[in-house]
Motif scaffolding. Sequence first.
Motif, PDB file in Angstrom:
ATOM      1  N   HIS A 120      48.258  40.572  28.825  1.00 10.71           N
ATOM      2  CA  HIS A 120      49.166  39.751  29.381  1.00 10.71           C
ATOM      3  C   HIS A 120      48.896  39.713  31.032  1.00 10.71           C
ATOM      4  O   HIS A 120      49.084  38.884  31.817  1.00 10.71           O
ATOM      5  N   GLU A 121      48.945  41.277  31.377  1.00 10.80           N
ATOM      6  CA  GLU A 121      48.962  41.293  32.913  1.00 10.80           C
ATOM      7  C   GLU A 121      47.653  40.949  33.415  1.00 10.80           C
ATOM      8  O   GLU A 121      47.507  40.270  34.565  1.00 10.80           O
ATOM      9  N   VAL A 122      46.578  40.778  32.671  1.00  9.91           N
ATOM     10  CA  VAL A 122      45.218  40.455  33.269  1.00  9.91           C
ATOM     11  C   VAL A 122      45.402  38.957  33.226  1.00  9.91           C
ATOM     12  O   VAL A 122      45.119  38.318  34.375  1.00  9.91           O
ATOM     13  N   VAL A 123      45.925  38.034  32.237  1.00 11.80           N
ATOM     14  CA  VAL A 123      46.012  36.907  32.168  1.00 11.80           C
ATOM     15  C   VAL A 123      46.912  36.369  33.576  1.00 11.80           C
ATOM     16  O   VAL A 123      46.917  35.459  34.282  1.00 11.80           O
ATOM     17  N   HIS A 124      48.269  37.159  33.632  1.00 15.19           N
ATOM     18  CA  HIS A 124      49.179  36.840  34.933  1.00 15.19           C
ATOM     19  C   HIS A 124      48.582  36.957  36.091  1.00 15.19           C
ATOM     20  O   HIS A 124      48.654  36.134  37.047  1.00 15.19           O
ATOM     21  N   LEU A 138      36.975  40.245  40.734  1.00 16.13           N
ATOM     22  CA  LEU A 138      37.203  39.156  39.519  1.00 16.13           C
ATOM     23  C   LEU A 138      36.362  39.688  38.286  1.00 16.13           C
ATOM     24  O   LEU A 138      36.849  39.314  37.164  1.00 16.13           O
ATOM     25  N   ASP A 139      35.293  40.106  38.778  1.00 18.26           N
ATOM     26  CA  ASP A 139      34.129  40.491  37.591  1.00 18.26           C
ATOM     27  C   ASP A 139      34.923  41.857  37.008  1.00 18.26           C
ATOM     28  O   ASP A 139      34.469  41.982  35.646  1.00 18.26           O
ATOM     29  N   ASP A 140      35.591  42.636  37.473  1.00 23.82           N
ATOM     30  CA  ASP A 140      36.447  43.819  36.705  1.00 23.82           C
ATOM     31  C   ASP A 140      37.468  43.545  36.167  1.00 23.82           C
ATOM     32  O   ASP A 140      38.192  44.426  35.672  1.00 23.82           O
ATOM     33  N   LEU A 141      37.911  42.181  36.272  1.00 30.47           N
ATOM     34  CA  LEU A 141      39.386  41.950  35.693  1.00 30.47           C
ATOM     35  C   LEU A 141      38.959  41.306  34.344  1.00 30.47           C
ATOM     36  O   LEU A 141      38.770  40.173  33.967  1.00 30.47           O
ATOM     37  N   ILE A 142      39.061  42.306  33.286  1.00 30.95           N
ATOM     38  CA  ILE A 142      38.567  42.087  32.007  1.00 30.95           C
ATOM     39  C   ILE A 142      39.663  42.705  31.218  1.00 30.95           C
ATOM     40  O   ILE A 142      40.520  43.414  31.404  1.00 30.95           O
ATOM     41  N   LYS A 157      37.224  31.981  34.264  1.00 31.87           N
ATOM     42  CA  LYS A 157      37.580  33.351  33.952  1.00 31.87           C
ATOM     43  C   LYS A 157      39.029  33.477  33.154  1.00 31.87           C
ATOM     44  O   LYS A 157      38.990  33.850  31.924  1.00 31.87           O
ATOM     45  N   LEU A 158      39.900  32.712  33.560  1.00 34.88           N
ATOM     46  CA  LEU A 158      41.096  32.637  32.910  1.00 34.88           C
ATOM     47  C   LEU A 158      41.019  31.875  31.497  1.00 34.88           C
ATOM     48  O   LEU A 158      41.580  32.572  30.455  1.00 34.88           O
ATOM     49  N   GLU A 159      40.385  30.848  31.463  1.00 34.45           N
ATOM     50  CA  GLU A 159      40.255  30.153  30.220  1.00 34.45           C
ATOM     51  C   GLU A 159      39.539  31.251  29.061  1.00 34.45           C
ATOM     52  O   GLU A 159      39.791  31.268  28.126  1.00 34.45           O
ATOM     53  N   ASP A 195      46.251  48.658  39.601  1.00 35.38           N
ATOM     54  CA  ASP A 195      46.621  47.657  40.246  1.00 35.38           C
ATOM     55  C   ASP A 195      45.670  46.557  40.216  1.00 35.38           C
ATOM     56  O   ASP A 195      44.411  46.593  40.875  1.00 35.38           O
ATOM     57  N   LEU A 196      46.006  45.642  39.424  1.00 33.37           N
ATOM     58  CA  LEU A 196      45.009  44.498  39.236  1.00 33.37           C
ATOM     59  C   LEU A 196      44.705  43.580  40.403  1.00 33.37           C
ATOM     60  O   LEU A 196      43.745  43.023  40.355  1.00 33.37           O
ATOM     61  N   SER A 197      45.623  43.581  41.247  1.00 35.36           N
ATOM     62  CA  SER A 197      45.409  42.791  42.375  1.00 35.36           C
ATOM     63  C   SER A 197      44.380  43.227  43.260  1.00 35.36           C
ATOM     64  O   SER A 197      43.618  42.376  43.879  1.00 35.36           O
TER      65      SER A 197
END
Length: 193
Positions: free
Chosen positions: A131-135, A9-13, A166-168, A3-5
Amino acid sequence: MTDLSIQSLDDLIIDEASRPKAPKVAAATDMHRRQGRQLAAIHRHYLMEMAQIGAVLARIEARDTPPEHLKKIVLSLDMAENFRAFGSLCGRECQVLKFHHDIEGADMFPRIEAAGGGMFREVVAKLLSEHEVVHELIIRLGRAADALAEDPGEANFVQAATIYRKLEEVVRSHFGYEETELAEAIGYYLGAV
């Protein structure tokens, strides 16, 4: 599936080290590779759009104007409709990027996987997980932009800018991987993007 939510933010890689390599398409020609590189042109367009948003953030970070004026700056640019319609710094661009990924996931990737007899399964799975991380980052940016629109103070600006950067970063890395690993397959199996 994670569950990415709930990840920080640091772990969202996207974990570049775990990216599989695509197999070579033995029958692919230089023409196929050129056709496949058309994807890079599409990606460049998205990156140019994102660079415009980054320029607004840089202007505020350089103290050309205080964060309280972000909304005024954004609304004075061509991005005004984005902010009003989508409530996000990257509004239309983020929506278009999500649409681009949806097309890849629903059409392009399955066609490459099927035509390649499953040879690209691991690469496609990795791209879909990215894609899931980007979304997730797009969702977070939308929330941060809402908070910023409601209270355009320093803390909300920093939060929105941090998520945007981070998104960029993730999008640039993801596009590079996709272009490198799938250009040949796209040209050979799909004839072009």
